[in-house]
Scaffold this motif. Structure first.
Motif, PDB file in Angstrom:
ATOM      1  N   GLY A  55       5.719  41.595   8.889  1.00 48.40           N
ATOM      2  CA  GLY A  55       5.067  42.548   9.784  1.00 48.40           C
ATOM      3  C   GLY A  55       3.794  41.985  10.371  1.00 48.40           C
ATOM      4  O   GLY A  55       3.797  40.923  10.981  1.00 48.40           O
ATOM      5  N   SER A  56       2.672  42.694  10.159  1.00 45.07           N
ATOM      6  CA  SER A  56       1.378  42.301  10.723  1.00 45.07           C
ATOM      7  C   SER A  56       0.290  42.428   9.668  1.00 45.07           C
ATOM      8  O   SER A  56       0.313  43.346   8.845  1.00 45.07           O
ATOM      9  CB  SER A  56       1.027  43.194  11.926  1.00 45.07           C
ATOM     10  OG  SER A  56      -0.289  42.933  12.386  1.00 45.07           O
ATOM     11  N   GLN A  57      -0.677  41.523   9.702  1.00 40.86           N
ATOM     12  CA  GLN A  57      -1.812  41.627   8.786  1.00 40.86           C
ATOM     13  C   GLN A  57      -2.830  42.647   9.263  1.00 40.86           C
ATOM     14  O   GLN A  57      -3.568  43.216   8.447  1.00 40.86           O
ATOM     15  CB  GLN A  57      -2.506  40.266   8.640  1.00 40.86           C
ATOM     16  CG  GLN A  57      -1.713  39.235   7.880  1.00 40.86           C
ATOM     17  CD  GLN A  57      -2.525  37.986   7.597  1.00 40.86           C
ATOM     18  OE1 GLN A  57      -3.748  38.023   7.483  1.00 40.86           O
ATOM     19  NE2 GLN A  57      -1.839  36.855   7.479  1.00 40.86           N
ATOM     20  N   ASN A  58      -2.884  42.888  10.567  1.00 41.97           N
ATOM     21  CA  ASN A  58      -3.963  43.688  11.144  1.00 41.97           C
ATOM     22  C   ASN A  58      -3.468  44.859  11.976  1.00 41.97           C
ATOM     23  O   ASN A  58      -4.090  45.224  12.967  1.00 41.97           O
ATOM     24  CB  ASN A  58      -4.873  42.785  11.989  1.00 41.97           C
ATOM     25  CG  ASN A  58      -5.491  41.674  11.169  1.00 41.97           C
ATOM     26  OD1 ASN A  58      -6.217  41.940  10.217  1.00 41.97           O
ATOM     27  ND2 ASN A  58      -5.195  40.430  11.523  1.00 41.97           N
ATOM     28  N   SER A  59      -2.342  45.425  11.585  1.00 43.43           N
ATOM     29  CA  SER A  59      -1.800  46.607  12.241  1.00 43.43           C
ATOM     30  C   SER A  59      -1.571  46.396  13.739  1.00 43.43           C
ATOM     31  O   SER A  59      -1.776  47.304  14.550  1.00 43.43           O
ATOM     32  CB  SER A  59      -2.724  47.820  12.014  1.00 43.43           C
ATOM     33  OG  SER A  59      -2.011  49.021  12.173  1.00 43.43           O
ATOM     34  N   ILE A  60      -1.133  45.185  14.097  1.00 47.87           N
ATOM     35  CA  ILE A  60      -0.795  44.886  15.487  1.00 47.87           C
ATOM     36  C   ILE A  60       0.675  45.260  15.695  1.00 47.87           C
ATOM     37  O   ILE A  60       1.585  44.605  15.169  1.00 47.87           O
ATOM     38  CB  ILE A  60      -1.049  43.408  15.812  1.00 47.87           C
ATOM     39  CG1 ILE A  60      -2.534  43.090  15.625  1.00 47.87           C
ATOM     40  CG2 ILE A  60      -0.595  43.080  17.235  1.00 47.87           C
ATOM     41  CD1 ILE A  60      -2.878  41.614  15.777  1.00 47.87           C
ATOM     42  N   VAL A  61       0.889  46.322  16.446  1.00 47.37           N
ATOM     43  CA  VAL A  61       2.230  46.892  16.567  1.00 47.37           C
ATOM     44  C   VAL A  61       3.211  45.890  17.169  1.00 47.37           C
ATOM     45  O   VAL A  61       4.369  45.815  16.745  1.00 47.37           O
ATOM     46  CB  VAL A  61       2.176  48.189  17.397  1.00 47.37           C
ATOM     47  CG1 VAL A  61       3.578  48.697  17.709  1.00 47.37           C
ATOM     48  CG2 VAL A  61       1.379  49.265  16.654  1.00 47.37           C
ATOM     49  N   ALA A  62       2.760  45.105  18.132  1.00 50.57           N
ATOM     50  CA  ALA A  62       3.656  44.122  18.765  1.00 50.57           C
ATOM     51  C   ALA A  62       4.198  43.132  17.735  1.00 50.57           C
ATOM     52  O   ALA A  62       5.367  42.723  17.813  1.00 50.57           O
ATOM     53  CB  ALA A  62       2.925  43.388  19.878  1.00 50.57           C
TER      54      ALA A  62
END
Length: 376
Positions: free
Chosen positions: A102-109
């Motif tokens: 997924g993402s480490q920093n809540s980056i939806v893309a």
């Protein structure tokens, strides 16, 4: 049948085989010479790696299904027990360890890309933290169209609008838990100013909580002013914002938070300025990081809410497994992983017990418990 050479039996005994498989191997080889023992060992190892896994418990043999978890903050310690939960469930069922991505920093893309990658790889099931009510609709539809079951966990889009056609949500009722946070505060506050801190406004794993808390105060009809204040995903920056707010509002009746970092920072700020000796009547929030538990023990925080992150990893694996096992006849069900208030009365076991279930240890241990169980 020829007598099995001791070396053959020794080779087979080193494998992690259940009794039935071991008997089949020994009875089927007919090997009598030590020279063929290595061949038996290699053959059995190859079968373990390439063939369907032996059925777990009383289940039939299955392929070693591969599931993928898509997360919004992959390195956040909150999800350490979630990862242990998914690993433990996979081990229990004899399938592959799920991928954590997924993402480490809540980056939806980045999360969408991870989901699309899982679909392209033709994984056997996907669990997604749906932190955006629009972005995941297309990827989830593609997965379902490809025959890949999808569940959401931890976050499920907006209230009343999941934003995807996922089969089920497995996690805490977010709006409901925020409402309960506010209701609990109302037991101690009759009037005045209450602040609710949120690290990332709009993020659908915590925004429903702040909405629920605000509604609880509104529904009470009491002369209370509730203000939502953004902090920061960076805990250090968030602490400075909370500290400054407390200095500028010295007559606060309540300080609440809807994320782990802000909750621990509320406790630290209350202690720093001895706000209990002033007008502050209540302070509380979410999750079980050590600083929060210490704040409860010391009295700078009244309570925190446990949402059982271990189950948010364990249960999706079980749901996806049963869907695959039953050919889709056993569909995943909506599952609320709970809302438990941790207070000074019950915080001690959380501090003294180190387990995988809270992410505070790695070892598999049996945690003994004694005494009566509190009534719900």
């Amino acid at each position: 049948m020829s007598k099995i050479h001791p070396r053959v039996e020794e080779a087979v005994s080193t494998l992690d085989l259940n009794p039935v498989t071991r008997r089949r191997l020994l009875s089927g080889t007919g090997l009598a010479s030590a020279a063929l023992a290595a061949g038996a060992l290699l053959s059995a190892c190859s079968q373990q790696e390439d063939s369907p896994t032996e059925g777990a418990g009383n289940f039939p043999s299955t392929p070693k299904w591969k599931f993928t978890f898509v997360n919004h903050v992959t390195t956040n310690p909150f999800f350490t027990p979630t990862q242990y939960g998914m690993e433990d469930a996979a081990t229990l069922l004899g399938i592959e360890k799920p991928q954590w991505t997924g993402s480490q920093n809540s980056i939806v893309a980045e999360m969408v890309n991870a989901t699309n990658t899982a679909v392209s790889a033709k994984v056997d099931g996907i669990a997604i933290a749906v932190v955006d009510k629009d972005a995941f609709n297309g990827p989830v539809n593609q997965a379902l169209d490809a025959g890949i079951p999808v569940v959401s966990y931890n976050a499920d889009g907006a209230r009343g609008d999941p934003g995807t056609n996922r089969l089920a949500y497995i996690g805490q009722g977010l709006y409901e838990s925020g409402y309960a946070l506010g209701q609990r505060a109302l037991e101690q506050v009759e009037s005045g100013e209450v602040v609710g801190f949120i690290a990332t406004p709009g993020a659908l794993n915590i925004q429903p909580r702040i909405d629920g808390a605000q509604q609880a105060f509104k529904d009470s009809g009491k002369a209370i002013t509730f203000t939502a204040v953004a902090t920061n995903a960076d805990v250090t920056r968030g602490l400075s914002i909370i500290d400054a707010y407390a200095q500028g509002h010295q007559n606060l009746a309540g300080m609440l938070a809807v994320d782990a970092g802000s909750t621990s920072s509320v406790g630290q700020t209350v202690k720093k300025y001895d706000m209990r000796a002033k007008s502050l009547k209540v302070a509380g929030g979410f999750d079980l990081i050590p600083e929060t538990l210490t704040g409860i023990q010391e009295g700078s925080l009244d309570y925190t809410i446990d949402q059982q992150p271990y189950l948010q990893g364990f249960l999706p694996v079980l749901a996806l497994y049963m869907y695959k096992l039953s050919g889709g006849l056993i569909a995943p069900s909506e599952t609320n992983t709970g809302l438990l208030f941790v207070t000074k009365d019950n915080v001690a076991p959380y501090q003294s017990t180190k387990t995988r279930y809270q992410g505070s240890a790695t070892d598999q241990v049996l945690v003994p418990r004694e005494g009566p169980i509190p009534h719900g």
